[in-house]
Design an enzyme around this catalytic site. Structure first.
Site, PDB file in Angstrom:
ATOM      1  N   HIS A 128       1.207  -0.111  -2.954  1.00  0.00           N
ATOM      2  CA  HIS A 128       2.011  -1.163  -3.424  1.00  0.00           C
ATOM      3  C   HIS A 128       0.555  -2.182  -3.455  1.00  0.00           C
ATOM      4  O   HIS A 128       1.075  -2.996  -4.750  1.00  0.00           O
ATOM      5  CB  HIS A 128       2.655  -0.836  -2.413  1.00  0.00           C
ATOM      6  CG  HIS A 128       3.037  -2.611  -2.050  1.00  0.00           C
ATOM      7  ND1 HIS A 128       4.644  -2.565  -2.786  1.00  0.00           N
ATOM      8  CD2 HIS A 128       3.008  -3.542  -1.673  1.00  0.00           C
ATOM      9  CE1 HIS A 128       4.735  -4.293  -2.092  1.00  0.00           C
ATOM     10  NE2 HIS A 128       4.189  -4.764  -1.729  1.00  0.00           N
ATOM     11  N   GLU A 129      -0.369  -2.369  -2.691  1.00  0.00           N
ATOM     12  CA  GLU A 129      -1.118  -3.668  -3.212  1.00  0.00           C
ATOM     13  C   GLU A 129      -1.657  -3.489  -4.509  1.00  0.00           C
ATOM     14  O   GLU A 129      -2.488  -4.538  -5.250  1.00  0.00           O
ATOM     15  CB  GLU A 129      -1.685  -3.259  -1.557  1.00  0.00           C
ATOM     16  CG  GLU A 129      -1.208  -3.837  -0.356  1.00  0.00           C
ATOM     17  CD  GLU A 129      -0.355  -4.464  -0.167  1.00  0.00           C
ATOM     18  OE1 GLU A 129      -0.897  -5.829  -1.333  1.00  0.00           O
ATOM     19  OE2 GLU A 129      -0.130  -4.582   0.947  1.00  0.00           O
TER      20      GLU A 129
ATOM     21  N   HIS B  96      -0.066  -5.333  -7.247  1.00  0.00           N
ATOM     22  CA  HIS B  96      -0.192  -6.462  -6.807  1.00  0.00           C
ATOM     23  C   HIS B  96      -1.789  -7.064  -7.791  1.00  0.00           C
ATOM     24  O   HIS B  96      -1.914  -7.806  -8.512  1.00  0.00           O
ATOM     25  CB  HIS B  96      -0.385  -7.483  -5.257  1.00  0.00           C
ATOM     26  CG  HIS B  96       0.815  -7.304  -4.748  1.00  0.00           C
ATOM     27  ND1 HIS B  96       1.862  -7.748  -5.422  1.00  0.00           N
ATOM     28  CD2 HIS B  96       0.909  -6.335  -3.831  1.00  0.00           C
ATOM     29  CE1 HIS B  96       3.349  -7.760  -4.546  1.00  0.00           C
ATOM     30  NE2 HIS B  96       2.836  -7.296  -2.895  1.00  0.00           N
TER      31      HIS B  96
END
Length: 280
Positions: free
Chosen positions: A197-198, A201
């Site tokens: 997920h990170e 980003h």
């Protein structure tokens, strides 16, 4: 990081020292700036033109040189220490998620630091200044023992202002709760999905619920709009009328690790656009 600190303080009263299935995923990545959102919308317009012309195939693949930094309060697993085997399992999760989109991660090196202050994210800039390796195209992931407030991780969106040695250069990368790696104790977030997920980003992807139901949302056309973050794995959830069911299986939502299965073609295009613009 001010945004991260605000989230942590807001949830400190309810956070438990041990993780449970009732814990809500918390990402401390700062909101994109107006400039970052304008640049993402400009990428979207170019991607739409390419799609209309049928130019949807990847022009190349991306291989990301990756550095893992384990920062613990002691040499024990209870102090946040992770073994190389656990890191290798995390790397496999990352490659399995991004591999179908032509993106791979090659582990260049791992290092271990025992520092109780850093392990609690007590001095982010000093830690990263000491440990960061490589160029702006290289991914540094810092696995910390305890981020506080129930926080699972945070990362930074890419920026064109990243001269070597600058604050943006030093802070670039992802900070992850160490116990979220496969085999950790942060259930239901202990299958490696937090790093996946990170890193999204870091590759310039927003949350699927960015902006709620209002356009442009996450600035990607093929992720259905979502009014708010989902948790658990709520099959059939639909919070924005007319856009289709919420993208609960998307890595950029807030669902459990076991619910994560996909990035979309539009997100793939965005990662390639951002890589070309900022990191290649």
């Amino acid at each position: 990081m001010q945004f991260k600190a605000l989230i942590a303080s807001a949830f400190l009263a309810t956070a438990s020292a041990s993780w449970s299935f009732n814990t809500t995923r918390l990402c401390g990545t700062p909101e994109p700036t107006q400039q970052q959102m304008r640049e993402s919308l400009a990428m979207l317009e170019i991607e739409r033109i390419a799609l209309a012309k049928g130019h949807v195939k990847r022009q190349t693949s991306i291989n990301v040189k990756t550095y893992f930094h384990v920062v613990a309060s002691s040499n024990s697993l209870s102090g946040g220490y992770l073994t190389q085997a656990m890191l290798n399992d995390q790397l496999s999760v990352m490659n399995n998620a991004y591999g179908p989109h032509g993106i791979s991660f090659s582990l260049v090196g791992s290092d271990w630091t025992v520092n109780a202050n850093w392990a609690a994210d007590g001095n982010e800039q000093a830690m990263k200044k000491a440990l960061r390796k490589g160029t702006y195209s290289d991914l540094n992931i810092y696995f910390l023992g305890n981020l506080g407030g129930g926080l699972l991780g945070y990362c930074y969106f890419p920026t064109s202002s990243h001269s070597t040695g600058s604050t943006n250069f030093i802070l670039d990368g992802c900070t992850i709760l160490g116990q979220s790696v496969p085999g950790g104790n942060a259930a239901p977030y202990n299958l490696g999905g937090t790093a996946t997920h990170e890193i999204g980003h870091w590759m310039n992807l927003y949350h699927t619920f960015q902006g709620g139901c209002a356009a442009p949302g996450d600035s990607v056309d093929d992720t259905p709009p979502e009014a708010s973050a989902a948790s658990g794995c709520p099959t059939g959830r639909d919070t924005c009328s007319g856009g289709g069911p919420d993208p609960i299986h998307n890595y950029m939502d807030y669902t459990d690790d076991a619910c994560y299965t996909e990035f979309t073609s539009g997100q793939q295009a965005r990662m390639y656009s951002a890589w070309s613009a900022y990191r290649s």
